[in-house]
Design a protein around this motif. Structure first.
Motif, PDB file in Angstrom:
ATOM      1  N   UNK A  50       0.836  -1.202   0.000  1.00 26.37           N
ATOM      2  CA  UNK A  50       0.000   0.000   0.000  1.00 26.37           C
ATOM      3  C   UNK A  50       0.871   1.253   0.000  1.00 26.37           C
ATOM      4  N   UNK A  51       1.917   1.241   0.801  1.00 21.34           N
ATOM      5  CA  UNK A  51       2.838   2.379   0.861  1.00 21.34           C
ATOM      6  C   UNK A  51       3.531   2.589  -0.485  1.00 21.34           C
ATOM      7  N   UNK A  52       3.999   1.508  -1.100  1.00 22.22           N
ATOM      8  CA  UNK A  52       4.696   1.623  -2.382  1.00 22.22           C
ATOM      9  C   UNK A  52       3.753   2.119  -3.476  1.00 22.22           C
ATOM     10  N   UNK A  53       2.536   1.611  -3.480  1.00 24.80           N
ATOM     11  CA  UNK A  53       1.582   2.056  -4.498  1.00 24.80           C
ATOM     12  C   UNK A  53       1.236   3.521  -4.323  1.00 24.80           C
ATOM     13  N   UNK A  54       1.179   3.983  -3.079  1.00 24.15           N
ATOM     14  CA  UNK A  54       0.905   5.401  -2.829  1.00 24.15           C
ATOM     15  C   UNK A  54       2.094   6.265  -3.265  1.00 24.15           C
ATOM     16  N   UNK A  55       3.316   5.780  -3.036  1.00 24.09           N
ATOM     17  CA  UNK A  55       4.518   6.538  -3.405  1.00 24.09           C
ATOM     18  C   UNK A  55       4.766   6.521  -4.900  1.00 24.09           C
ATOM     19  N   UNK A  70      17.049   4.872   2.878  1.00 22.17           N
ATOM     20  CA  UNK A  70      17.069   3.537   2.281  1.00 22.17           C
ATOM     21  C   UNK A  70      16.364   2.575   3.229  1.00 22.17           C
ATOM     22  N   UNK A  71      15.496   1.748   2.652  1.00 25.97           N
ATOM     23  CA  UNK A  71      14.675   0.841   3.440  1.00 25.97           C
ATOM     24  C   UNK A  71      15.533  -0.200   4.157  1.00 25.97           C
ATOM     25  N   UNK A  72      15.042  -0.702   5.304  1.00 18.90           N
ATOM     26  CA  UNK A  72      15.711  -1.837   5.942  1.00 18.90           C
ATOM     27  C   UNK A  72      15.680  -3.052   5.001  1.00 18.90           C
ATOM     28  N   UNK A  73      16.535  -4.014   5.251  1.00 20.53           N
ATOM     29  CA  UNK A  73      16.718  -5.118   4.306  1.00 20.53           C
ATOM     30  C   UNK A  73      15.438  -5.866   3.930  1.00 20.53           C
ATOM     31  N   UNK A 101      11.456  -6.729  -0.382  1.00 24.52           N
ATOM     32  CA  UNK A 101      10.066  -6.726  -0.830  1.00 24.52           C
ATOM     33  C   UNK A 101       9.848  -5.652  -1.882  1.00 24.52           C
ATOM     34  N   UNK A 102      10.497  -4.501  -1.723  1.00 22.38           N
ATOM     35  CA  UNK A 102      10.366  -3.416  -2.705  1.00 22.38           C
ATOM     36  C   UNK A 102      10.897  -3.869  -4.065  1.00 22.38           C
ATOM     37  N   UNK A 103      12.011  -4.569  -4.069  1.00 21.22           N
ATOM     38  CA  UNK A 103      12.564  -5.078  -5.329  1.00 21.22           C
ATOM     39  C   UNK A 103      11.609  -6.075  -5.978  1.00 21.22           C
ATOM     40  N   UNK A 104      11.028  -6.944  -5.167  1.00 21.71           N
ATOM     41  CA  UNK A 104      10.067  -7.909  -5.696  1.00 21.71           C
ATOM     42  C   UNK A 104       8.825  -7.188  -6.231  1.00 21.71           C
TER      43      UNK A 104
END
Length: 88
Positions: free
Chosen positions: A12-17, A32-35, A40-43
């Protein structure tokens, strides 16, 4: 929070961003996001890329079909004009 709930919140956060903002944050952003979140962001970005490729393929197929339909319509029009001209 379970993994599924956490992933849903991240999605939800990624889709909003937006894709560009997430990619910028991963590559050279200030926070930079935690590991686990970065993985998950890369996926998530890869899923979006695959979906975009699928949409582009559908669009190419539609454009190809429309092109051939237009060619057939022009050919039918030319044949109709020739028949009208010859019968006269």
């Amino acid at each position: 929070m379970t993994d599924l709930e956490q992933e849903t919140a991240w999605r939800t956060e990624f889709e909003a961003d937006g894709e560009r903002a997430v990619l910028d944050t991963i590559c050279h952003g200030p926070g930079i996001y935690p590991d686990p979140k970065r993985l998950f962001a890369l996926r998530w970005l890869r899923e979006r890329e695959v979906e975009r490729a699928r949409q582009e393929q559908k669009m190419r197929s539609y454009v190809r079909w429309t092109f051939w339909a237009a060619v057939v319509a022009v050919a039918a029009g030319v044949v109709g004009l020739l028949v009208t001209w010859v019968v006269r």
